[in-house]
Design a protein around this motif. Sequence first.
Motif: not given
Length: 208
Positions: A18-19, A135-139, A150-152
């Motif tokens: 994901s992301g 992490r930037k993309r998910i956030t 965090l879980k993702r």
Amino acid sequence: MIARTYNKGLLVVISGPSGTGKGTVCKRLLEKHPEIKLSISVTTRQPRKGEVEGKNYFFRTEQEFKQIMEEGGFLECAQVYDSYYGTPKKYVREQMNAGHDVILEIDIQGALKVKERFEEGVFIFILPPSMEELRKRITGRGTESEEAILKRFQSAYQELDFMNRYNYVVVNDEVEAAADRIAAIIQAEKCRVDRNHHINEQLLGGVI
């Protein structure tokens, strides 16, 4: 007559953590190559406004879905909340036999199920350029809590271990470049010797 390389379609399965932006990359690939078809899933949920049978989904009753499943008609299928979704083997085969490459964008577990039933598929794993960028993309979605993010992220980190189960890896550092890499993989796959024994037969038979 000039010898032609593999002229049947390929099933190209694209997945990744994901992301990684796999959906965006697939969208751009299809925009640049309209001859490529996107796999259409069968679902038991009701059509949403604007959705068209045979374009967005194949809408079936739960009884019809389970009958297809019992007959082995899905490459993979799963239950999501109260609805079922599946990749229809018949549709994929029909498109491939007509010479169309078919893109199946799916989660990693679904991709591995497809690989068990369809080994001739081309399996591509999408990666981010770095874990920091992931992490930037998910956030950056801005739709989830810090705990969910965090879980993702942790799940995505674990999913990287599945990369070795795929045929190819494409780093999505830039959408345009990633789409071009996938297109190049498709062309390379069509030039593989084990897909082109017919050329040798034509040459030896004096057909060319």
